[in-house]
Design a protein around this motif. Structure first.
Motif, PDB file in Angstrom:
ATOM      1  N   GLY A 112     -31.082 -19.944  22.417  1.00 17.56           N
ATOM      2  CA  GLY A 112     -31.199 -19.929  20.967  1.00 17.56           C
ATOM      3  C   GLY A 112     -32.629 -20.183  20.531  1.00 17.56           C
ATOM      4  O   GLY A 112     -33.477 -20.577  21.328  1.00 17.56           O
ATOM      5  N   MET A 113     -32.886 -19.915  19.274  1.00 20.71           N
ATOM      6  CA  MET A 113     -34.207 -20.192  18.702  1.00 20.71           C
ATOM      7  C   MET A 113     -34.012 -21.087  17.492  1.00 20.71           C
ATOM      8  O   MET A 113     -33.024 -20.970  16.772  1.00 20.71           O
ATOM      9  N   ALA A 114     -34.972 -21.947  17.251  1.00 18.99           N
ATOM     10  CA  ALA A 114     -34.962 -22.797  16.062  1.00 18.99           C
ATOM     11  C   ALA A 114     -36.384 -22.894  15.541  1.00 18.99           C
ATOM     12  O   ALA A 114     -37.343 -22.856  16.313  1.00 18.99           O
ATOM     13  N   TRP A 115     -36.518 -22.975  14.237  1.00 16.11           N
ATOM     14  CA  TRP A 115     -37.843 -23.103  13.640  1.00 16.11           C
ATOM     15  C   TRP A 115     -37.705 -23.858  12.331  1.00 16.11           C
ATOM     16  O   TRP A 115     -36.623 -23.956  11.755  1.00 16.11           O
ATOM     17  N   HIS A 116     -38.799 -24.390  11.887  1.00 19.85           N
ATOM     18  CA  HIS A 116     -38.812 -25.108  10.617  1.00 19.85           C
ATOM     19  C   HIS A 116     -38.627 -24.091   9.487  1.00 19.85           C
ATOM     20  O   HIS A 116     -39.190 -22.987   9.548  1.00 19.85           O
ATOM     21  N   PRO A 117     -37.854 -24.443   8.462  1.00 21.47           N
ATOM     22  CA  PRO A 117     -37.620 -23.493   7.367  1.00 21.47           C
ATOM     23  C   PRO A 117     -38.887 -22.947   6.717  1.00 21.47           C
ATOM     24  O   PRO A 117     -38.894 -21.822   6.226  1.00 21.47           O
ATOM     25  N   ARG A 118     -39.972 -23.692   6.750  1.00 23.98           N
ATOM     26  CA  ARG A 118     -41.197 -23.185   6.111  1.00 23.98           C
ATOM     27  C   ARG A 118     -41.759 -21.961   6.834  1.00 23.98           C
ATOM     28  O   ARG A 118     -42.588 -21.249   6.290  1.00 23.98           O
ATOM     29  N   HIS A 119     -41.310 -21.711   8.085  1.00 25.36           N
ATOM     30  CA  HIS A 119     -41.796 -20.556   8.831  1.00 25.36           C
ATOM     31  C   HIS A 119     -40.891 -19.329   8.688  1.00 25.36           C
ATOM     32  O   HIS A 119     -41.203 -18.276   9.232  1.00 25.36           O
ATOM     33  N   THR A 120     -39.794 -19.460   7.962  1.00 29.72           N
ATOM     34  CA  THR A 120     -38.831 -18.363   7.860  1.00 29.72           C
ATOM     35  C   THR A 120     -39.456 -17.080   7.329  1.00 29.72           C
ATOM     36  O   THR A 120     -39.203 -16.003   7.847  1.00 29.72           O
ATOM     37  N   SER A 121     -40.289 -17.179   6.332  1.00 30.96           N
ATOM     38  CA  SER A 121     -40.868 -15.959   5.758  1.00 30.96           C
ATOM     39  C   SER A 121     -42.299 -15.702   6.217  1.00 30.96           C
ATOM     40  O   SER A 121     -42.935 -14.767   5.738  1.00 30.96           O
ATOM     41  N   ASP A 122     -42.803 -16.477   7.172  1.00 33.47           N
ATOM     42  CA  ASP A 122     -44.139 -16.243   7.723  1.00 33.47           C
ATOM     43  C   ASP A 122     -44.109 -14.965   8.559  1.00 33.47           C
ATOM     44  O   ASP A 122     -43.297 -14.826   9.475  1.00 33.47           O
ATOM     45  N   GLY A 123     -44.970 -14.003   8.237  1.00 33.53           N
ATOM     46  CA  GLY A 123     -44.963 -12.702   8.913  1.00 33.53           C
ATOM     47  C   GLY A 123     -45.166 -12.787  10.412  1.00 33.53           C
ATOM     48  O   GLY A 123     -44.459 -12.138  11.189  1.00 33.53           O
ATOM     49  N   ALA A 124     -46.126 -13.578  10.847  1.00 36.08           N
ATOM     50  CA  ALA A 124     -46.393 -13.707  12.290  1.00 36.08           C
ATOM     51  C   ALA A 124     -45.217 -14.363  13.005  1.00 36.08           C
ATOM     52  O   ALA A 124     -44.825 -13.954  14.108  1.00 36.08           O
ATOM     53  N   HIS A 173     -42.083 -14.331  12.009  1.00 44.94           N
ATOM     54  CA  HIS A 173     -41.005 -13.353  11.992  1.00 44.94           C
ATOM     55  C   HIS A 173     -41.197 -12.334  13.110  1.00 44.94           C
ATOM     56  O   HIS A 173     -40.243 -11.973  13.824  1.00 44.94           O
ATOM     57  N   TRP A 174     -42.418 -11.860  13.289  1.00 46.30           N
ATOM     58  CA  TRP A 174     -42.706 -10.905  14.369  1.00 46.30           C
ATOM     59  C   TRP A 174     -42.398 -11.530  15.731  1.00 46.30           C
ATOM     60  O   TRP A 174     -41.786 -10.903  16.593  1.00 46.30           O
ATOM     61  N   LEU A 175     -42.837 -12.783  15.943  1.00 46.10           N
ATOM     62  CA  LEU A 175     -42.602 -13.456  17.223  1.00 46.10           C
ATOM     63  C   LEU A 175     -41.113 -13.598  17.505  1.00 46.10           C
ATOM     64  O   LEU A 175     -40.656 -13.328  18.620  1.00 46.10           O
ATOM     65  N   ARG A 176     -40.327 -13.998  16.521  1.00 47.49           N
ATOM     66  CA  ARG A 176     -38.882 -14.128  16.720  1.00 47.49           C
ATOM     67  C   ARG A 176     -38.270 -12.780  17.101  1.00 47.49           C
ATOM     68  O   ARG A 176     -37.419 -12.699  17.997  1.00 47.49           O
ATOM     69  N   GLY A 177     -38.723 -11.714  16.452  1.00 52.54           N
ATOM     70  CA  GLY A 177     -38.230 -10.377  16.802  1.00 52.54           C
ATOM     71  C   GLY A 177     -38.623  -9.970  18.210  1.00 52.54           C
ATOM     72  O   GLY A 177     -37.827  -9.384  18.944  1.00 52.54           O
ATOM     73  N   ALA A 178     -39.853 -10.300  18.610  1.00 53.62           N
ATOM     74  CA  ALA A 178     -40.314  -9.964  19.960  1.00 53.62           C
ATOM     75  C   ALA A 178     -39.495 -10.714  21.015  1.00 53.62           C
ATOM     76  O   ALA A 178     -39.129 -10.147  22.051  1.00 53.62           O
ATOM     77  N   VAL A 179     -39.179 -11.960  20.752  1.00 60.00           N
ATOM     78  CA  VAL A 179     -38.350 -12.741  21.688  1.00 60.00           C
ATOM     79  C   VAL A 179     -36.962 -12.127  21.777  1.00 60.00           C
ATOM     80  O   VAL A 179     -36.420 -11.956  22.876  1.00 60.00           O
ATOM     81  N   ARG A 180     -36.381 -11.766  20.637  1.00 57.81           N
ATOM     82  CA  ARG A 180     -35.042 -11.136  20.657  1.00 57.81           C
ATOM     83  C   ARG A 180     -35.058  -9.841  21.477  1.00 57.81           C
ATOM     84  O   ARG A 180     -34.163  -9.594  22.285  1.00 57.81           O
ATOM     85  N   ARG A 181     -36.073  -8.997  21.244  1.00 56.82           N
ATOM     86  CA  ARG A 181     -36.149  -7.726  21.986  1.00 56.82           C
ATOM     87  C   ARG A 181     -36.326  -7.974  23.473  1.00 56.82           C
ATOM     88  O   ARG A 181     -35.709  -7.292  24.297  1.00 56.82           O
TER      89      ARG A 181
END
Length: 87
Positions: free
Chosen positions: A60-72, A74-82
């Motif tokens: 699983g992944m977890a992050w602080h809510p303040r990073h939810t809309s941070d573009g970089a 968001h990209w990193l979370r997508g890269a990990v999922r892929r």
């Protein structure tokens, strides 16, 4: 003896210097060898299959809510999922 260590290499180093057993991930049959395989060989360890069925590991992944809309972020979370879907 039960020990929790920060990573697989630390666990393997402990196992190489004691009578402890370390559980480390290996590659699926037919896949490229795990980088840990070479380290285990260098340390003089033998890799054995676990002789019982194990449940799948949930990642699983977890992050602080303040990073939810941070573009970089968001990209990193997508890269990990892929990357995890590809394996």
């Amino acid at each position: 003896m039960a020990v929790v260590l920060p990573g697989h290499l630390a666990a393997m180093a402990l196992a190489a210097r004691s009578d402890a057993v370390a559980l480390v991930p290996t590659a699926e049959p037919g896949a490229a060898p795990s980088p840990l395989t070479e380290h285990a060989t260098v340390m003089g360890l033998r890799l054995l299959d676990i002789p019982l069925p194990l449940p799948p590991v949930a990642i699983g992944m977890a992050w602080h809510p303040r990073h939810t809309s941070d573009g970089a972020h968001h990209w990193l979370r997508g890269a990990v999922r892929r990357a995890l879907r590809a394996s």
